[in-house]
Design a protein around this motif. Structure first.
Motif, PDB file in Angstrom:
ATOM      1  N   LYS A 145       0.876  -1.166   0.000  1.00 47.05           N
ATOM      2  CA  LYS A 145       0.000   0.000   0.000  1.00 47.05           C
ATOM      3  C   LYS A 145       0.910   1.212   0.000  1.00 47.05           C
ATOM      4  CE  LYS A 145      -3.988  -1.724   2.512  1.00 47.05           C
ATOM      5  NZ  LYS A 145      -4.872  -1.494   3.654  1.00 47.05           N
ATOM      6  N   LEU A 146       0.595   2.186  -0.839  1.00 41.94           N
ATOM      7  CA  LEU A 146       1.319   3.452  -0.863  1.00 41.94           C
ATOM      8  C   LEU A 146       0.434   4.527  -0.256  1.00 41.94           C
ATOM      9  CD1 LEU A 146       3.068   3.658  -4.352  1.00 41.94           C
ATOM     10  CD2 LEU A 146       4.079   3.224  -2.127  1.00 41.94           C
ATOM     11  N   ILE A 147       1.008   5.302   0.626  1.00 43.63           N
ATOM     12  CA  ILE A 147       0.259   6.367   1.290  1.00 43.63           C
ATOM     13  C   ILE A 147       0.957   7.686   1.003  1.00 43.63           C
ATOM     14  CG2 ILE A 147      -0.569   7.258   3.494  1.00 43.63           C
ATOM     15  CD1 ILE A 147      -0.442   4.337   4.524  1.00 43.63           C
ATOM     16  N   ASN A 148       0.175   8.641   0.499  1.00 42.20           N
ATOM     17  CA  ASN A 148       0.701   9.981   0.248  1.00 42.20           C
ATOM     18  C   ASN A 148      -0.312  10.998   0.744  1.00 42.20           C
ATOM     19  OD1 ASN A 148       2.476  11.973  -0.844  1.00 42.20           O
ATOM     20  ND2 ASN A 148       1.049  12.206  -2.530  1.00 42.20           N
ATOM     21  N   ALA A 149       0.142  11.928   1.536  1.00 40.05           N
ATOM     22  CA  ALA A 149      -0.706  12.995   2.087  1.00 40.05           C
ATOM     23  C   ALA A 149      -1.914  12.399   2.815  1.00 40.05           C
ATOM     24  CB  ALA A 149      -1.142  13.954   0.983  1.00 40.05           C
ATOM     25  N   GLY A 150      -1.690  11.267   3.495  1.00 35.71           N
ATOM     26  CA  GLY A 150      -2.743  10.644   4.289  1.00 35.71           C
ATOM     27  C   GLY A 150      -3.748   9.833   3.491  1.00 35.71           C
ATOM     28  N   LYS A 151      -3.505   9.636   2.197  1.00 38.00           N
ATOM     29  CA  LYS A 151      -4.435   8.884   1.352  1.00 38.00           C
ATOM     30  C   LYS A 151      -3.754   7.640   0.812  1.00 38.00           C
ATOM     31  CE  LYS A 151      -6.896  12.987  -0.114  1.00 38.00           C
ATOM     32  NZ  LYS A 151      -7.202  13.878  -1.225  1.00 38.00           N
ATOM     33  N   ILE A 152      -4.501   6.521   0.810  1.00 35.59           N
ATOM     34  CA  ILE A 152      -4.006   5.288   0.205  1.00 35.59           C
ATOM     35  C   ILE A 152      -4.227   5.402  -1.292  1.00 35.59           C
ATOM     36  CG2 ILE A 152      -4.311   2.796   0.027  1.00 35.59           C
ATOM     37  CD1 ILE A 152      -5.221   2.842   2.959  1.00 35.59           C
ATOM     38  N   GLY A 184      11.059  19.705  -5.187  1.00 34.13           N
ATOM     39  CA  GLY A 184      11.716  18.893  -4.176  1.00 34.13           C
ATOM     40  C   GLY A 184      11.237  17.452  -4.231  1.00 34.13           C
ATOM     41  N   VAL A 185      11.638  16.696  -3.243  1.00 31.45           N
ATOM     42  CA  VAL A 185      11.333  15.270  -3.197  1.00 31.45           C
ATOM     43  C   VAL A 185      10.054  15.038  -2.401  1.00 31.45           C
ATOM     44  CG1 VAL A 185      12.189  13.012  -2.466  1.00 31.45           C
ATOM     45  CG2 VAL A 185      13.784  14.727  -3.318  1.00 31.45           C
ATOM     46  N   THR A 186       9.146  14.244  -2.968  1.00 35.68           N
ATOM     47  CA  THR A 186       7.930  13.839  -2.271  1.00 35.68           C
ATOM     48  C   THR A 186       8.188  12.488  -1.627  1.00 35.68           C
ATOM     49  OG1 THR A 186       6.537  14.991  -3.866  1.00 35.68           O
ATOM     50  CG2 THR A 186       5.494  13.260  -2.568  1.00 35.68           C
ATOM     51  N   THR A 187       7.820  12.337  -0.364  1.00 32.35           N
ATOM     52  CA  THR A 187       7.978  11.066   0.330  1.00 32.35           C
ATOM     53  C   THR A 187       6.631  10.364   0.401  1.00 32.35           C
ATOM     54  OG1 THR A 187       9.769  11.961   1.671  1.00 32.35           O
ATOM     55  CG2 THR A 187       8.697   9.959   2.483  1.00 32.35           C
ATOM     56  N   MET A 188       6.607   9.109  -0.053  1.00 35.65           N
ATOM     57  CA  MET A 188       5.420   8.262   0.065  1.00 35.65           C
ATOM     58  C   MET A 188       5.756   7.139   1.031  1.00 35.65           C
ATOM     59  SD  MET A 188       3.861   7.914  -3.730  1.00 35.65           S
ATOM     60  CE  MET A 188       3.400   9.339  -4.674  1.00 35.65           C
ATOM     61  N   HIS A 189       4.809   6.816   1.868  1.00 32.74           N
ATOM     62  CA  HIS A 189       5.021   5.752   2.844  1.00 32.74           C
ATOM     63  C   HIS A 189       4.553   4.422   2.266  1.00 32.74           C
ATOM     64  CE1 HIS A 189       6.215   8.407   6.117  1.00 32.74           C
ATOM     65  NE2 HIS A 189       5.423   9.283   5.515  1.00 32.74           N
ATOM     66  N   VAL A 190       5.329   3.388   2.548  1.00 36.60           N
ATOM     67  CA  VAL A 190       5.060   2.046   2.037  1.00 36.60           C
ATOM     68  C   VAL A 190       4.639   1.157   3.190  1.00 36.60           C
ATOM     69  CG1 VAL A 190       6.053   0.051   0.848  1.00 36.60           C
ATOM     70  CG2 VAL A 190       6.803   2.358   0.238  1.00 36.60           C
ATOM     71  N   VAL A 191       3.496   0.494   3.032  1.00 36.12           N
ATOM     72  CA  VAL A 191       3.017  -0.473   4.012  1.00 36.12           C
ATOM     73  C   VAL A 191       2.988  -1.828   3.329  1.00 36.12           C
ATOM     74  CG1 VAL A 191       1.080  -1.163   5.487  1.00 36.12           C
ATOM     75  CG2 VAL A 191       1.618   1.265   5.183  1.00 36.12           C
ATOM     76  N   VAL A 192       3.597  -2.830   3.959  1.00 32.46           N
ATOM     77  CA  VAL A 192       3.630  -4.178   3.402  1.00 32.46           C
ATOM     78  C   VAL A 192       2.631  -5.035   4.160  1.00 32.46           C
ATOM     79  CG1 VAL A 192       5.057  -6.210   2.932  1.00 32.46           C
ATOM     80  CG2 VAL A 192       6.066  -3.928   2.825  1.00 32.46           C
ATOM     81  N   ARG A 193       1.738  -5.661   3.416  1.00 34.61           N
ATOM     82  CA  ARG A 193       0.803  -6.604   4.036  1.00 34.61           C
ATOM     83  C   ARG A 193       1.569  -7.880   4.361  1.00 34.61           C
ATOM     84  NH1 ARG A 193      -4.387  -6.209   0.019  1.00 34.61           N
ATOM     85  NH2 ARG A 193      -4.737  -3.984   0.312  1.00 34.61           N
ATOM     86  N   PRO A 194       1.239  -8.523   5.482  1.00 31.07           N
ATOM     87  CA  PRO A 194       1.933  -9.777   5.793  1.00 31.07           C
ATOM     88  C   PRO A 194       1.628 -10.834   4.739  1.00 31.07           C
ATOM     89  CG  PRO A 194       0.229  -9.285   7.428  1.00 31.07           C
ATOM     90  CD  PRO A 194       0.262  -8.152   6.471  1.00 31.07           C
ATOM     91  N   PRO A 195       2.561 -11.761   4.505  1.00 32.71           N
ATOM     92  CA  PRO A 195       2.298 -12.841   3.543  1.00 32.71           C
ATOM     93  C   PRO A 195       1.010 -13.573   3.883  1.00 32.71           C
ATOM     94  CG  PRO A 195       4.568 -12.922   4.314  1.00 32.71           C
ATOM     95  CD  PRO A 195       3.865 -11.890   5.137  1.00 32.71           C
ATOM     96  N   SER A 196       0.364 -14.135   2.882  1.00 34.16           N
ATOM     97  CA  SER A 196      -0.935 -14.773   3.078  1.00 34.16           C
ATOM     98  C   SER A 196      -0.880 -15.912   4.091  1.00 34.16           C
ATOM     99  CB  SER A 196      -1.495 -15.281   1.753  1.00 34.16           C
ATOM    100  OG  SER A 196      -0.593 -16.176   1.157  1.00 34.16           O
ATOM    101  N   SER A 197       0.275 -16.603   4.204  1.00 31.80           N
ATOM    102  CA  SER A 197       0.385 -17.680   5.191  1.00 31.80           C
ATOM    103  C   SER A 197       0.286 -17.113   6.599  1.00 31.80           C
ATOM    104  CB  SER A 197       1.690 -18.447   5.013  1.00 31.80           C
ATOM    105  OG  SER A 197       2.794 -17.575   5.200  1.00 31.80           O
ATOM    106  N   GLU A 198       0.884 -15.933   6.834  1.00 30.88           N
ATOM    107  CA  GLU A 198       0.793 -15.307   8.153  1.00 30.88           C
ATOM    108  C   GLU A 198      -0.595 -14.754   8.405  1.00 30.88           C
ATOM    109  OE1 GLU A 198       3.737 -12.425   9.092  1.00 30.88           O
ATOM    110  OE2 GLU A 198       5.387 -13.695   8.408  1.00 30.88           O
TER     111      GLU A 198
END
Length: 118
Positions: A57-64, A83-97
């Protein structure tokens, strides 16, 4: 602002505070393409890396950001600044987890009350 859209310089902030990038992307770049780029550049030593674009999931300015949208579609007032824009990356756990997590949550709770009524 002119009609020509300049490339956007973006870096991706991972859950541990490290970054991927910055790198320049055209405004017509899709979010799915950004995610593919993240997967290709993912640090080899990190645990629980994403396998597919659906794991991220990518999050920018509070939006997915949605996979089918472009950077131009997701444009926020922050892009107006140079300038540089920073986007936050969220990794979902693997499906087995994910499956084991649901099993743990669905276990019935035992009553372990330590209360004393006097």
């Amino acid at each position: 602002m002119s009609g020509v859209q300049e490339p956007l310089e973006i870096k991706f902030r991972l859950f541990d505070g490290s970054d991927i990038g910055p790198k320049k992307y055209a405004p017509a770049t899709s979010v799915a393409t950004l995610k593919e780029s993240i997967i290709a550049q993912w640090p080899k030593g990190k645990e629980n890396g994403p396998r597919t674009v659906n794991d991220l999931k990518l999050i920018n300015a509070g939006k997915i950001l949605e996979n089918n949208r472009t950077l131009a579609d997701c444009r926020s007032p922050m892009y107006e600044f140079s300038g540089v824009t920073t986007m936050h990356v969220v990794v979902r756990p693997p499906s087995s987890e994910r499956g084991t997590e649901k099993k743990v949550l669905s276990k019935p709770k035992e009553n372990k009350c330590g209360c004393s009524i006097l």
